[in-house]
Design a protein around this motif. Sequence first.
Motif, PDB file in Angstrom:
ATOM      1  N   TYR A 299       0.922  -1.121  -0.203  1.00 59.46           N
ATOM      2  CA  TYR A 299      -0.129  -0.270  -0.589  1.00 59.46           C
ATOM      3  C   TYR A 299       1.110   1.103   0.102  1.00 59.46           C
ATOM      4  O   TYR A 299       1.732   1.190   0.895  1.00 59.46           O
ATOM      5  CB  TYR A 299      -0.555   0.197   1.500  1.00 59.46           C
ATOM      6  N   ARG A 300       0.164   1.799  -0.778  1.00 60.42           N
ATOM      7  CA  ARG A 300       1.312   3.899  -0.566  1.00 60.42           C
ATOM      8  C   ARG A 300      -0.269   4.753  -1.581  1.00 60.42           C
ATOM      9  O   ARG A 300      -0.943   4.447  -1.805  1.00 60.42           O
ATOM     10  CB  ARG A 300       2.100   4.211  -1.799  1.00 60.42           C
ATOM     11  N   GLY A 301      -0.597   6.039  -0.728  1.00 62.49           N
ATOM     12  CA  GLY A 301      -1.442   6.192  -0.418  1.00 62.49           C
ATOM     13  C   GLY A 301      -1.210   7.650   0.965  1.00 62.49           C
ATOM     14  O   GLY A 301      -0.788   7.670   1.428  1.00 62.49           O
ATOM     15  N   ARG A 302      -2.570   7.856   1.617  1.00 63.60           N
ATOM     16  CA  ARG A 302      -2.920   8.834   2.202  1.00 63.60           C
ATOM     17  C   ARG A 302      -3.432   8.326   3.122  1.00 63.60           C
ATOM     18  O   ARG A 302      -3.752   7.084   3.473  1.00 63.60           O
ATOM     19  CB  ARG A 302      -4.489   9.445   1.424  1.00 63.60           C
ATOM     20  N   ILE A 303      -3.334   8.726   4.420  1.00 60.40           N
ATOM     21  CA  ILE A 303      -3.791   8.062   5.588  1.00 60.40           C
ATOM     22  C   ILE A 303      -5.277   7.825   6.045  1.00 60.40           C
ATOM     23  O   ILE A 303      -6.188   6.952   6.292  1.00 60.40           O
ATOM     24  CB  ILE A 303      -3.090   8.907   7.380  1.00 60.40           C
ATOM     25  N   ASP A 304      -5.996   9.372   5.139  1.00 61.67           N
ATOM     26  CA  ASP A 304      -7.267   8.570   5.496  1.00 61.67           C
ATOM     27  C   ASP A 304      -8.035  10.176   4.734  1.00 61.67           C
ATOM     28  O   ASP A 304      -7.054  10.314   3.178  1.00 61.67           O
ATOM     29  CB  ASP A 304      -7.903   9.306   6.380  1.00 61.67           C
ATOM     30  N   ASP A 305      -9.789   9.633   4.674  1.00 55.27           N
ATOM     31  CA  ASP A 305     -10.598  10.653   3.225  1.00 55.27           C
ATOM     32  C   ASP A 305     -10.878  11.767   3.311  1.00 55.27           C
ATOM     33  O   ASP A 305     -11.489  12.620   3.027  1.00 55.27           O
ATOM     34  CB  ASP A 305     -11.644   9.210   2.909  1.00 55.27           C
ATOM     35  N   GLN A 306     -10.397  12.734   4.371  1.00 52.52           N
ATOM     36  CA  GLN A 306     -10.383  14.043   5.132  1.00 52.52           C
ATOM     37  C   GLN A 306     -10.431  14.677   3.435  1.00 52.52           C
ATOM     38  O   GLN A 306     -11.634  15.646   2.966  1.00 52.52           O
ATOM     39  CB  GLN A 306      -9.524  14.271   6.590  1.00 52.52           C
ATOM     40  N   PHE A 307      -9.406  14.548   2.997  1.00 53.08           N
ATOM     41  CA  PHE A 307      -8.483  15.534   2.128  1.00 53.08           C
ATOM     42  C   PHE A 307      -8.300  14.870   0.604  1.00 53.08           C
ATOM     43  O   PHE A 307      -7.693  14.173   0.483  1.00 53.08           O
ATOM     44  CB  PHE A 307      -7.305  16.669   2.550  1.00 53.08           C
TER      45      PHE A 307
END
Length: 208
Positions: free
Chosen positions: A169-177
């Motif tokens: 996995y690579r990417g964001r921490i959560d979907d807030q932004f």
Amino acid sequence: RWSPYHYNKSQCFGGSMVSGKFSVVCFVVFGICCMMPIPACADDTSSDSFSKALAEVSLPDCYGKDRGLAEFQKAEAQVYVFLGTECPLAKLYATRLQKLAERFKDKPVSIVGVCSNVQDSLTEIVAYTNRSGIQFPMLVDNQQKLADLLKATRTPEAIVLNAKGELVYRGRIDDQFAISVAKKTPSREDLALAIESALKGERPSPDH
């Protein structure tokens, strides 16, 4: 091999690696693809050679202690999060990452912060760490050894390796932004879901 990482404040809301330079990207209101949850493809790394290369890396933490990455490979889920002291979003997510570390403290999970910004001094990194209450290791990677190996290009960027040492996995921490989106609170914790998937021996899906 990347040339030294140069921070450009005008790129704080968006940017990428340009002409071989690792350029910071912070998301406050705008988002771009690296912040989306991206399960890594199988060909991102060759497990054996990648694990060996990772084990050979040793970096100082922000308190000056040398940390061989082999110590983190004992975990069933290795999490490396690339951060920067000047990035507004990295500042916001620092305390969330500490809470995430506490959430998985009784699990075979290693969470490691990485600062690859050449302009971030040790004093600034220590202040950032202390101010955020971070207790997990914060590594100083101003030669971009780890950033190069993990192909990290933005902050904050989370990378998860499973028990086999495969990048899953690579990417964001959560979907807030996200792109033109700034929620009051996140509705999906992508990094936490990726960790849980890795612990189960599964690859995370963007469709959680």
